[in-house]
Design a protein around this motif. Sequence first.
Motif, PDB file in Angstrom:
ATOM      1  N   ASP A 170       0.835  -1.200   0.000  1.00  0.00           N
ATOM      2  CA  ASP A 170       0.000   0.000   0.000  1.00  0.00           C
ATOM      3  C   ASP A 170       0.872   1.254   0.000  1.00  0.00           C
ATOM      4  O   ASP A 170       0.880   2.058   0.937  1.00  0.00           O
ATOM      5  CB  ASP A 170      -0.982  -0.008   1.170  1.00  0.00           C
ATOM      6  N   ALA A 171       1.602   1.408  -1.078  1.00  0.00           N
ATOM      7  CA  ALA A 171       2.480   2.546  -1.299  1.00  0.00           C
ATOM      8  C   ALA A 171       2.380   2.914  -2.771  1.00  0.00           C
ATOM      9  O   ALA A 171       1.793   2.169  -3.568  1.00  0.00           O
ATOM     10  CB  ALA A 171       3.913   2.193  -0.911  1.00  0.00           C
ATOM     11  N   HIS A 172       2.961   4.054  -3.163  1.00  0.00           N
ATOM     12  CA  HIS A 172       2.785   4.524  -4.533  1.00  0.00           C
ATOM     13  C   HIS A 172       3.410   3.587  -5.568  1.00  0.00           C
ATOM     14  O   HIS A 172       2.728   3.106  -6.476  1.00  0.00           O
ATOM     15  CB  HIS A 172       3.369   5.930  -4.680  1.00  0.00           C
ATOM     16  N   ASN A 173       4.688   3.344  -5.465  1.00  0.00           N
ATOM     17  CA  ASN A 173       5.379   2.477  -6.419  1.00  0.00           C
ATOM     18  C   ASN A 173       6.445   1.661  -5.698  1.00  0.00           C
ATOM     19  O   ASN A 173       7.643   1.901  -5.863  1.00  0.00           O
ATOM     20  CB  ASN A 173       6.023   3.314  -7.537  1.00  0.00           C
ATOM     21  N   PRO A 174       6.017   0.701  -4.878  1.00  0.00           N
ATOM     22  CA  PRO A 174       6.967  -0.067  -4.066  1.00  0.00           C
ATOM     23  C   PRO A 174       7.892  -0.925  -4.934  1.00  0.00           C
ATOM     24  O   PRO A 174       7.474  -1.506  -5.939  1.00  0.00           O
ATOM     25  CB  PRO A 174       6.065  -0.941  -3.195  1.00  0.00           C
ATOM     26  N   LEU A 175       9.142  -0.996  -4.519  1.00  0.00           N
ATOM     27  CA  LEU A 175      10.153  -1.705  -5.298  1.00  0.00           C
ATOM     28  C   LEU A 175      10.934  -2.697  -4.446  1.00  0.00           C
ATOM     29  O   LEU A 175      11.152  -2.491  -3.256  1.00  0.00           O
ATOM     30  CB  LEU A 175      11.154  -0.711  -5.899  1.00  0.00           C
ATOM     31  N   GLY A 176      11.355  -3.769  -5.093  1.00  0.00           N
ATOM     32  CA  GLY A 176      12.414  -4.630  -4.587  1.00  0.00           C
ATOM     33  C   GLY A 176      13.592  -4.462  -5.531  1.00  0.00           C
ATOM     34  O   GLY A 176      13.496  -3.761  -6.535  1.00  0.00           O
ATOM     35  N   PHE A 177      14.692  -5.141  -5.226  1.00  0.00           N
ATOM     36  CA  PHE A 177      15.880  -4.970  -6.053  1.00  0.00           C
ATOM     37  C   PHE A 177      16.614  -6.287  -6.240  1.00  0.00           C
ATOM     38  O   PHE A 177      16.675  -7.115  -5.323  1.00  0.00           O
ATOM     39  CB  PHE A 177      16.834  -3.953  -5.417  1.00  0.00           C
ATOM     40  N   ILE A 178      17.174  -6.449  -7.444  1.00  0.00           N
ATOM     41  CA  ILE A 178      18.037  -7.583  -7.739  1.00  0.00           C
ATOM     42  C   ILE A 178      19.393  -7.029  -8.169  1.00  0.00           C
ATOM     43  O   ILE A 178      19.484  -6.251  -9.125  1.00  0.00           O
ATOM     44  CB  ILE A 178      17.441  -8.480  -8.833  1.00  0.00           C
ATOM     45  N   PHE A 179      20.421  -7.422  -7.447  1.00  0.00           N
ATOM     46  CA  PHE A 179      21.770  -6.940  -7.707  1.00  0.00           C
ATOM     47  C   PHE A 179      22.612  -8.075  -8.298  1.00  0.00           C
ATOM     48  O   PHE A 179      22.578  -9.199  -7.798  1.00  0.00           O
ATOM     49  CB  PHE A 179      22.430  -6.473  -6.405  1.00  0.00           C
ATOM     50  N   LYS A 180      23.388  -7.755  -9.327  1.00  0.00           N
ATOM     51  CA  LYS A 180      24.312  -8.720  -9.928  1.00  0.00           C
ATOM     52  C   LYS A 180      25.654  -8.044 -10.177  1.00  0.00           C
ATOM     53  O   LYS A 180      25.703  -6.887 -10.596  1.00  0.00           O
ATOM     54  CB  LYS A 180      23.765  -9.244 -11.259  1.00  0.00           C
TER      55      LYS A 180
END
Length: 249
Positions: A109-119
């Motif tokens: 319930d946020a505007h544009n929530p993100l997770g991240f994948i790092f390589k």
Amino acid sequence: MKFYIFASGSKGNATLLTDGAVHILIDLGISKKQLVEHLAKLDLSLDDLDFILLTHEHTDHTKGLENINNIDIYGGENTYFANNYHVIKPYQPFRFRQLSITPIALSHDAHNPLGFIFKNGKEKLVYITDTGFISEKNMQLAKNADYFIIESNHNREMLLKTHRPTYVKDRIMSEFGHLSNEDCALYLSEMIGRNTKQVYLAHISMEANTYELAKETCVAFLKKRRVALDHLLITVAKQFSACKGGYED
């Protein structure tokens, strides 16, 4: 690739990812003073931070930003507003030196929530918290990561027994809320692969969960699914004490 989870939970979140000379902070939901103290223990300072990544705008992820002026901040649209803020979009990878960073869209319930994948060409780290579910697309992108930092927020029975209003409980258990222990374990059973070395269970509720229960639920479910655990370190990230990952010792 190494990381330091300074704080994880509803009272504040902050994680430092390091890869060689690269230092990236994920969220700043603790005070600037606390951040400086954590960095000092690693012989680092604010000047060593390359930039800050935001998962979303809730205060337990952003409240320390008000005193940060000279560090670039990246996150989703309408997540933060400042001259040093830069909008990034889901599934549009960008590079910083040797690191490839792919933002992924989450459900919260946020505007544009993100997770991240790092390589970095050798290892992959997946960071997913504050989401009600993980899509098939995200699971495919995250599969067989070396490191997972993933939400295991609540135990459903404990949550229902809390004194929180019904609408709050419903929100937490909805597709725009948080992953339960069982949800987390189920998704991990689909994403863990041969390369996976370490799993950190994050954003654990202090009222509707326990550190021990989160880990026990995860281990039991993975065993039931016959996921090999002999090579796998499963750790619980805590609210008030830092932990480190990416180390073999």
